[in-house]
Every structure is written in structure tokens, then in C-alpha cells.
Design a protein around this motif. Sequence first.
Motif, PDB file in Angstrom:
ATOM      1  N   ARG A   8      32.487  61.331  42.411  1.00 26.81           N
ATOM      2  CA  ARG A   8      33.235  62.525  41.977  1.00 26.81           C
ATOM      3  C   ARG A   8      32.363  63.434  41.122  1.00 26.81           C
ATOM      4  O   ARG A   8      31.408  62.998  40.498  1.00 26.81           O
ATOM      5  CB  ARG A   8      34.524  62.145  41.276  1.00 26.81           C
ATOM      6  N   ALA A  10      33.084  66.025  37.932  1.00 27.51           N
ATOM      7  CA  ALA A  10      34.216  66.137  36.996  1.00 27.51           C
ATOM      8  C   ALA A  10      33.939  67.162  35.891  1.00 27.51           C
ATOM      9  O   ALA A  10      33.762  66.790  34.733  1.00 27.51           O
ATOM     10  CB  ALA A  10      34.498  64.758  36.402  1.00 27.51           C
ATOM     11  N   PRO A  11      33.895  68.444  36.230  1.00 27.30           N
ATOM     12  CA  PRO A  11      33.612  69.439  35.190  1.00 27.30           C
ATOM     13  C   PRO A  11      34.809  69.685  34.276  1.00 27.30           C
ATOM     14  O   PRO A  11      35.952  69.454  34.666  1.00 27.30           O
ATOM     15  CB  PRO A  11      33.288  70.702  35.995  1.00 27.30           C
ATOM     16  N   SER A  12      34.510  70.156  33.067  1.00 30.14           N
ATOM     17  CA  SER A  12      35.570  70.580  32.137  1.00 30.14           C
ATOM     18  C   SER A  12      35.598  72.105  32.147  1.00 30.14           C
ATOM     19  O   SER A  12      34.541  72.733  32.035  1.00 30.14           O
ATOM     20  CB  SER A  12      35.252  70.090  30.725  1.00 30.14           C
ATOM     21  N   GLU A  44      38.518  68.106  34.292  1.00 34.29           N
ATOM     22  CA  GLU A  44      38.766  67.328  33.073  1.00 34.29           C
ATOM     23  C   GLU A  44      39.158  68.286  31.946  1.00 34.29           C
ATOM     24  O   GLU A  44      38.318  68.792  31.203  1.00 34.29           O
ATOM     25  CB  GLU A  44      37.529  66.499  32.740  1.00 34.29           C
ATOM     26  N   TYR A 192      38.816  61.511  26.096  1.00 35.51           N
ATOM     27  CA  TYR A 192      37.968  61.488  27.297  1.00 35.51           C
ATOM     28  C   TYR A 192      37.830  60.057  27.826  1.00 35.51           C
ATOM     29  O   TYR A 192      37.960  59.814  29.033  1.00 35.51           O
ATOM     30  CB  TYR A 192      36.592  62.092  26.961  1.00 35.51           C
ATOM     31  N   VAL A 196      39.035  59.227  31.637  1.00 40.97           N
ATOM     32  CA  VAL A 196      38.014  59.054  32.676  1.00 40.97           C
ATOM     33  C   VAL A 196      38.135  57.674  33.329  1.00 40.97           C
ATOM     34  O   VAL A 196      38.010  57.524  34.555  1.00 40.97           O
ATOM     35  CB  VAL A 196      36.601  59.334  32.088  1.00 40.97           C
ATOM     36  N   ARG A 210      26.410  60.739  37.177  1.00 39.37           N
ATOM     37  CA  ARG A 210      26.622  61.732  36.115  1.00 39.37           C
ATOM     38  C   ARG A 210      25.398  61.797  35.216  1.00 39.37           C
ATOM     39  O   ARG A 210      24.492  60.965  35.319  1.00 39.37           O
ATOM     40  CB  ARG A 210      27.883  61.382  35.306  1.00 39.37           C
ATOM     41  N   LEU A 214      25.869  60.839  29.120  1.00 37.40           N
ATOM     42  CA  LEU A 214      27.072  59.995  29.063  1.00 37.40           C
ATOM     43  C   LEU A 214      26.749  58.502  29.161  1.00 37.40           C
ATOM     44  O   LEU A 214      27.652  57.669  29.155  1.00 37.40           O
ATOM     45  CB  LEU A 214      28.055  60.415  30.167  1.00 37.40           C
TER      46      LEU A 214
END
Length: 299
Positions: A8, A10-12, A44, A192, A196, A210, A214
Amino acid sequence: MPQQYRTRFAPSPTGFLHVGHAYAVIQIEQWATERDAKVLLRIEDIDPTRCRPQWIEPIQQDLQYFGFAWDSEVRQQSQYLDHYQQALQHLRDLDVLYPCFCTRRDIQKSLQNQSKPSQFFDAYPQTCKHLRTQEQQKRMAYEPFAWRLDCEKAMRMVQQPMIWSEQGETHTVHIQDMGDVVLARKDIGTSYHIAVVVDDALQGVTHIIRGDDLFSSTPIHVLLQHLLGLPTPIYHHHPLLCHLDGERLAKSQQSIHLRHLFEAGISSQYLRDYLDHCDGVWGFPSHTSAIDIAHQLGS
Ligand code: GLU
């Protein structure tokens, strides 16, 4: 039939996407193409102090223009807050959370007064960890509080060794890699880390590609997966796109926004070719305008 892998992006939605996002998308696409994997898009947006709904559409438009194809419905985290509450309740039932009333200032002050620095990744001085139940309940009635993970108790509860696989290497979760992290913030009631972990499991994500910013959160995620009875995906943390001097790209810099680069005439193919061959280095000083970048890329 062998299982189809899923990953995936998963941008904010905190603003326009930038070249660092495009670089991350390329890492995901390359990985997925080689394995015929499904690629999902997740927004996100649990943090209304940073995220705005009006950024979601431009993000999807820029991704489309960049040629990123995601597979099925987009999961928007703010629509599923009840799922995160269920996970928190599960952790409360396991008795591995405690309410924390500290403000940022309280924490800073106690850390300054500590004689030796914390050995934990999350340097919370554990002020609220040993409050008596009666005091907790009294204060919960009138003071704002966060829920923190009692990581020592949680680690004891999961009896088997906790491991995850990172690009073929096995990593083990160590207690000093986490600390009593906040799992439900005072202001938003979730975090978060919870969102997640819940979403990766609900969306059947088998592989997480990612940025390596992270990496330090991964032991926390693996511990939560064990506590919540969720599978641990395979991880791949890639280096972030940086300037020549190794400095991270500043999101506030407009000329690195995809929207501005596209408007300056850079086609997604030019940008893809550049990012494919740049070895993780965005070779334009931070003051370079999008127009100048377009000239230098020869597009
Ligand atoms: N939403 C996070 C970000 O924009 C990505 C989280 C993840 O990939 O686990 O940095």
C-alpha cells in the motif's frame, strides 16, 4: 493458487504531494510489478490538526497524473475511527494501557530533572505509570488524558520472541526500541500506531514498503500485532529522497510539489526517469524554482 501479495501507499493529506512521495511510489511500484502484487491507496487522515479533507482530491489527481495505479477502493482512515477504538478497547481489556495526564511541558521538565537519559526510544519518564487506580479514576473524570502502552507489561504478555523480516534479514523486537508510546492521543483518541496496524491487517497487506524514517516505529507495530492477534507483514524500509548534502527535503518548499513541477512542464515520464536514476538524491538546491528544475531536466 499462491496468495497474491498486497502492499500500500499511505499518504497523509497535509498538503500537495512532493517528489519524495513520487520516489516512494516508484519503490512501491517496482516492488509490486516484479511480484504481480496488488497496490492499495490509503489516506491517513486521523489527525485533523495536520490533515485537511481538501487535500485528498489533489493528492489523487497528482498520483493519477504521475501514472500511479491503485487497485481497489481507497480507505480513508477518518471514516473508520470505531475500528481503532475497538483495538484500543482490546488493549485496555488486556490491561496493557494506562492513562497519562502529562502535558508536553510536564514531560520536558521531568526529563530535564532526570539524572541519566532514558534508555528507551520514546523517552517518557513514566510519571503516570504507577498512579493508583483510585487517583487515575478521579483524574480521568475531569482532566484530559492519553492512553499509553505499558511496554514492559506488554512484552511480558507476549511470550514468544517477536521478530519481523526486513529485506531477507530477521529483526527482533527489543524493549529498549519502544518505550511507553501514546496509543490514544488526548485530542484525537487514537494514534498513527494503532490505525496503521489495524488497517494493514484489515486490508490484508502482506508487504509494507515505506520510508526508513518509519523503521523505528516497526518494533511497536510488531508488538501491537502480537497483542491484537494480527499477522506481521514483511517490511521493506527504503532510504528517503535527500538533497546532495544528505538533508531531507522540506515539505514546505513549493518547487518540489508534484503539482508545481507538472505545471512547470515536467512530464511524469521525465520525473520518473530522473527519480529512477538519481540514486536517492534530488540534485537541485532548495532555492531552485520549479521552472528552473524543468529547464535543467530538459523537459
Ligand atoms: N502516513 C504515513 C506518512 O505519510 C505513512 C505511514 C506508513 O507507511 O506506515 O508518512
